[in-house]
Every structure is written in structure tokens, then in C-alpha cells.
Design a protein around this motif. Structure first.
Motif, PDB file in Angstrom:
ATOM      1  N   GLU A 111      40.869  49.943  34.688  1.00  0.00           N
ATOM      2  CA  GLU A 111      40.575  48.624  34.161  1.00  0.00           C
ATOM      3  C   GLU A 111      40.532  47.601  35.294  1.00  0.00           C
ATOM      4  N   VAL A 112      39.600  46.684  35.194  1.00  0.00           N
ATOM      5  CA  VAL A 112      39.495  45.575  36.146  1.00  0.00           C
ATOM      6  C   VAL A 112      39.807  44.287  35.387  1.00  0.00           C
ATOM      7  N   TYR A 113      40.757  43.529  35.920  1.00  0.00           N
ATOM      8  CA  TYR A 113      41.160  42.269  35.312  1.00  0.00           C
ATOM      9  C   TYR A 113      40.736  41.139  36.251  1.00  0.00           C
ATOM     10  N   VAL A 114      40.014  40.202  35.734  1.00  0.00           N
ATOM     11  CA  VAL A 114      39.688  38.996  36.490  1.00  0.00           C
ATOM     12  C   VAL A 114      40.409  37.850  35.793  1.00  0.00           C
ATOM     13  N   VAL A 115      41.220  37.122  36.558  1.00  0.00           N
ATOM     14  CA  VAL A 115      42.127  36.134  35.966  1.00  0.00           C
ATOM     15  C   VAL A 115      41.980  34.788  36.671  1.00  0.00           C
ATOM     16  N   TYR A 116      41.973  33.738  35.877  1.00  0.00           N
ATOM     17  CA  TYR A 116      41.974  32.382  36.451  1.00  0.00           C
ATOM     18  C   TYR A 116      43.379  31.793  36.286  1.00  0.00           C
ATOM     19  N   PHE A 117      44.011  31.486  37.424  1.00  0.00           N
ATOM     20  CA  PHE A 117      45.347  30.895  37.425  1.00  0.00           C
ATOM     21  C   PHE A 117      45.270  29.433  37.865  1.00  0.00           C
ATOM     22  N   GLU A 118      46.198  28.671  37.352  1.00  0.00           N
ATOM     23  CA  GLU A 118      46.360  27.291  37.810  1.00  0.00           C
ATOM     24  C   GLU A 118      47.737  27.139  38.442  1.00  0.00           C
ATOM     25  N   ASN A 119      47.801  26.324  39.506  1.00  0.00           N
ATOM     26  CA  ASN A 119      49.076  25.967  40.156  1.00  0.00           C
ATOM     27  C   ASN A 119      49.850  27.161  40.709  1.00  0.00           C
ATOM     28  N   VAL A 120      49.164  27.986  41.474  1.00  0.00           N
ATOM     29  CA  VAL A 120      49.842  29.038  42.230  1.00  0.00           C
ATOM     30  C   VAL A 120      50.132  28.477  43.616  1.00  0.00           C
ATOM     31  N   GLN A 121      51.357  28.678  44.082  1.00  0.00           N
ATOM     32  CA  GLN A 121      51.749  28.088  45.359  1.00  0.00           C
ATOM     33  C   GLN A 121      51.540  29.084  46.501  1.00  0.00           C
ATOM     34  N   ILE A 122      50.904  28.597  47.552  1.00  0.00           N
ATOM     35  CA  ILE A 122      50.769  29.379  48.777  1.00  0.00           C
ATOM     36  C   ILE A 122      51.025  28.458  49.961  1.00  0.00           C
ATOM     37  N   GLU A 123      51.932  28.885  50.806  1.00  0.00           N
ATOM     38  CA  GLU A 123      52.304  28.129  51.999  1.00  0.00           C
ATOM     39  C   GLU A 123      52.659  26.683  51.663  1.00  0.00           C
ATOM     40  N   GLY A 124      53.363  26.527  50.527  1.00  0.00           N
ATOM     41  CA  GLY A 124      53.900  25.223  50.150  1.00  0.00           C
ATOM     42  C   GLY A 124      52.978  24.338  49.340  1.00  0.00           C
ATOM     43  N   ASP A 125      51.727  24.759  49.122  1.00  0.00           N
ATOM     44  CA  ASP A 125      50.768  23.936  48.380  1.00  0.00           C
ATOM     45  C   ASP A 125      50.326  24.633  47.106  1.00  0.00           C
ATOM     46  N   LEU A 126      50.056  23.836  46.065  1.00  0.00           N
ATOM     47  CA  LEU A 126      49.599  24.367  44.786  1.00  0.00           C
ATOM     48  C   LEU A 126      48.075  24.374  44.734  1.00  0.00           C
ATOM     49  N   HIS A 127      47.527  25.505  44.280  1.00  0.00           N
ATOM     50  CA  HIS A 127      46.072  25.629  44.161  1.00  0.00           C
ATOM     51  C   HIS A 127      45.731  26.462  42.934  1.00  0.00           C
ATOM     52  N   ASP A 128      44.536  26.230  42.393  1.00  0.00           N
ATOM     53  CA  ASP A 128      43.998  27.183  41.433  1.00  0.00           C
ATOM     54  C   ASP A 128      43.647  28.453  42.205  1.00  0.00           C
ATOM     55  N   ALA A 129      43.697  29.580  41.517  1.00  0.00           N
ATOM     56  CA  ALA A 129      43.401  30.854  42.176  1.00  0.00           C
ATOM     57  C   ALA A 129      42.718  31.794  41.193  1.00  0.00           C
ATOM     58  N   ILE A 130      41.842  32.618  41.724  1.00  0.00           N
ATOM     59  CA  ILE A 130      41.212  33.674  40.935  1.00  0.00           C
ATOM     60  C   ILE A 130      41.772  35.007  41.401  1.00  0.00           C
ATOM     61  N   GLY A 131      42.274  35.774  40.460  1.00  0.00           N
ATOM     62  CA  GLY A 131      42.811  37.083  40.781  1.00  0.00           C
ATOM     63  C   GLY A 131      41.879  38.177  40.308  1.00  0.00           C
ATOM     64  N   ILE A 132      41.684  39.179  41.138  1.00  0.00           N
ATOM     65  CA  ILE A 132      40.919  40.369  40.754  1.00  0.00           C
ATOM     66  C   ILE A 132      41.857  41.558  40.924  1.00  0.00           C
ATOM     67  N   PHE A 133      42.106  42.280  39.845  1.00  0.00           N
ATOM     68  CA  PHE A 133      43.091  43.358  39.859  1.00  0.00           C
ATOM     69  C   PHE A 133      42.484  44.621  39.238  1.00  0.00           C
ATOM     70  N   LYS A 134      42.963  45.762  39.707  1.00  0.00           N
ATOM     71  CA  LYS A 134      42.496  47.024  39.149  1.00  0.00           C
ATOM     72  C   LYS A 134      43.688  47.937  38.911  1.00  0.00           C
ATOM     73  N   SER A 135      43.786  48.467  37.705  1.00  0.00           N
ATOM     74  CA  SER A 135      44.856  49.416  37.377  1.00  0.00           C
ATOM     75  C   SER A 135      44.258  50.819  37.331  1.00  0.00           C
ATOM     76  N   GLU A 136      44.777  51.686  38.181  1.00  0.00           N
ATOM     77  CA  GLU A 136      44.260  53.050  38.274  1.00  0.00           C
ATOM     78  C   GLU A 136      45.266  54.095  37.811  1.00  0.00           C
ATOM     79  N   THR A 137      46.545  53.782  37.927  1.00  0.00           N
ATOM     80  CA  THR A 137      47.597  54.753  37.631  1.00  0.00           C
ATOM     81  C   THR A 137      48.138  54.522  36.229  1.00  0.00           C
ATOM     82  N   LYS A 138      48.094  55.539  35.415  1.00  0.00           N
ATOM     83  CA  LYS A 138      48.606  55.454  34.047  1.00  0.00           C
ATOM     84  C   LYS A 138      49.858  56.314  33.913  1.00  0.00           C
TER      85      LYS A 138
END
Length: 351
Positions: A111-138
Motif C-alpha cells: 500500500e502507498v499512503y500519501v498524506v498531507y500534514f499541517e504543522n510538522v516541526q523540523i529544525e525548530g520551525d513549523l511547516h506543512d508537509a507531504i508524506g509518501i509512505f509504503k507498507s510492504e511487510t505484513k
């Protein structure tokens, strides 16, 4: 470096991608999801984002022609950041593109999951982020439920362990002109076919910041001491450990790295210094990774690399001697009667 205590999961699209070379297919969802169940929302954030709390390296999108617009994933993500209404349509393009490059016979379907996140912090700053994830192991899970006069046991096959994210990337909506900030996870394929996720699908390069500069020079120096020195000099193991200890001391005490200062203070041998500088230059050319002669030292990178700088002298299977300080307090010798080597250690107090 990445935290999500303020993050919210805004939108989610799920697709399934097979292995094209194995004549498997892909399945695209008709629409995206907005997760209303609070517990499920939290579990998904835990599954998708928790692994990134330990990620230090940050990447950027790139393309062999130096034209970011030709990087497919960069292009799809840019469209979503520009117009969030295009999220699901571009998630389908992302899944389709992943399918097209899934040509290695060992690449697993999932399965491939594409996710839109709001307010994820990286290096001290908050940003929107798009995550792309794949689950292969069941995995299979047992489920115990209360029943009249006892319990019942059932099971769930082909289930996903939310504590084991197989593959993923987080793309932060910042520094677009430089290729965004991208954090990557790949837990399943560390050899061979692993390149398809980071190199072929995402086309990433490591961001050349202080963290990576610090990590790279420490890695080059360790390789120089443990491998290269033996080609030119006869170096005792205790001397190698001393060289590694002195380098770590330098990086822990200094705020900035200076190549000449480091070489003079740590290596302190003209022939060794010249050999190290040549070795550094060869590394930069071979891996196309320039390392500046001066840069600010990253404490996070030093802490990470310190785990690999072993100061252990292993003597057969009987003794491990940890050398942390003055190398002059340990002497090597040979006992003719026993026909064995020995070390003599000097100390003031036993604790």
C-alpha cells in the motif's frame, strides 16, 4: 530534528502498487479520506511520523539535468503545495510513477499512503508537509475478546504493524528553490534494490549542511585511520585508537572545524597530514561530495559518529581494554618464555 506534537493529519489517500516486472498491477482510490476518528488519527500519526524523530540527515530533490521541474515527485508535490485541491489527483500520479519505476524483481508490492500534514516541526520551525509512505511487510495478529463465561481468540492476517514503517519520506514546504527539505526512511531494503526508493523514485541528494559536513569528515578520518594508514605506515592498534580519541576530543571541544588546525593538532605528522589531505580529496572526487576546509561543527553529528569511534583494544578472546586517555600509559612488549605479546598499563588508583 523532526517532531509532531503540534501536527495534524489533514488528508490521506491510499493506493496499492505492485511490481511491474512481476506483471503485478496497481490500484488507485477514487477519492481521498479525512480521518474523523480521533484515535485512528493519532495511530496514523504515530505510524507515519514517529520514525522521523530519530532522523538527522536532510535531503533535497535533485535531477541529473539540474532542472528540478524534471523531477517527477518534486513536480507533483509542488502542485499540491500550490493548490491543496489537487492533493488526491497528484497522489494518484505519485503512486502511478512509483509503479513505473518498480522494476527490480525483489521490490515488494504494498500500500502507498500519501498524506498531507499541517504543522510538522523540523529544525525548530513549523511547516506543512507531504508524506509518501509504503507498507510492504505484513504480519499476523491475535485478538482476544471477552465472551460469555470466558474469552474468544481470533486473528488478523496480512495486518500492518504501526511500530514498523517500511518506507517513507516527509517533504516540507520550505526552501522550494533548493529542492525542499526531505527526510527519508527505508527499513526494508538496505542493499541492491534499496536504491529505487531514494535514488530512482525520489532522486534525492544529501543537503550539504554542517551536520553532513561534520559527519562526512569524521567518516573520512575514521576510514583513513583504520584502513589507509596501514598501506603506508606500520601503525600499532593503540596508536590508531589514540588518533581516533584525539579526533573525537577535537570535535567535542571545538565550535568550528579547520582542516589545517585539525591535521596539526590531531595527526601531528607531516607525512600523515599530507596523506590524509590526499585521502580526503580522493573521497570528494569519488563520491562527488565536497567537504569544506572550514565549517561550524554539528554537535548532533559528533554525538552520532562517536558511537562508531571504538576505543577498544581486543586481546584474543580474553580481554577488552578500553583506552580513553593518555596513550603513553600503556606499553606493548613480548614475553619470550611464554611466547606471547603483552601490554603493560600504568595507573594511580583502582576504582
Amino acid at each position: 530534528m523532526v517532531s509532531f506534537f503540534e501536527a495534524s493529519l489533514s488528508e490521506l489517500s491510499v493506493h496499492r502498487v505492485g511490481n511491474k516486472q512481476q506483471d503485478e498491477f496497481y490500484v488507485l482510490s477514487d477519492k481521498s479520506m479525512h480521518i474523523q476518528d480521533e484515535l485512528l488519527n493519532q495511530l496514523l500519526k504515530q505510524y507515519f511520523l514517529t520514525p522521523y524523530q530519530k532522523v538527522n540527515e536532510i535531503y533535497r530533490f535533485t535531477h541529473p539535468n539540474n532542472d528540478l521541474s524534471l523531477n517527477e515527485v518534486f513536480h507533483f508535490v509542488e502542485e499540491v503545495f500550490t493548490n491543496s485541491e489537487l492533493f488526491h489527483e497528484n497522489s494518484k500520479k505519485i503512486a502511478t510513477y512509483l509503479y513505473e519505476i518498480s522494476n527490480h524483481p525483489k521490490i515488494k508490492s504494498g500500500e502507498v499512503y500519501v498524506v498531507y500534514f499541517e504543522n510538522v516541526q523540523i529544525e525548530g520551525d513549523l511547516h506543512d508537509a507531504i508524506g509518501i509512505f509504503k507498507s510492504e511487510t505484513k504480519e499476523s495478529y491475535l485478538k482476544v475478546s471477552p465472551a460469555q463465561n470466558g474469552f474468544t481468540i481470533s486473528y488478523e492476517q496480512e495486518a500492518i504493524n504501526i511500530n514498523k514503517l517500511d518506507k517513507g519520506c516527509l517533504i516540507f514546504n520550505t526552501e522550494k528553490e533548493e529542492g525542499y527539505k526531505v527526510a527519508v526512511i527505508d527499513q526494508t531494503n538496505r542493499n541492491g534494490e534499496a536504491v529505487y526508493w531514494k535514488d530512482e523514485f525520489l532522486k534525492l541528494k544529501v543537503r550539504n549542511d554542517n551536520f553532513n559536513q561534520t559527519q562526512n569528515i569524521l567518516g573520512v578520518y575514521k576510514s583513513f585511520v583504520t584502513e589507509k594508514l596501514d598501506e603506508e605506515f606500520e601503525v600499532e592498534k593503540t596508536d590508531k585508537i589514540d588518533l581516533l580519541n584525539r579526533s573525537m576530543k577535537y570535535f567535542k571541544e571545538k565550535e568550528s572545524f579547520d582542516l589545517d588546525e585539525f591535521a596539526n593538532e590531531v595527526i601531528a605528522n607531516p607525512e600523515g597530514i599530507a596523506l590524509f589531505k590526499d585521502y580526503k580529496q580522493s573521497y570528494e572526487q569519488e563520491f562527488e561530495t565536497p567537504i569544506a576546509d572550514t565549517f561550524d561543527i554539528s554537535n548532533a553529528a559528533v554525538k552520532k559518529q562517536a558511537k562508531d569511534f571504538k576505543s577498544v583494544l581486543k586481546l584474543d578472546k580474553n580481554f577488552h581494554v578500553y583506552i580513553h586517555g593518555n596513550k603513553q600509559l600503556i606499553e606493548k612488549g613480548y614475553d619470550g618464555e611464554k611466547d606471547m605479546n603483552y601490554y603493560k598499563i600504568f595507573f594511580n588508583e583502582e576504582s
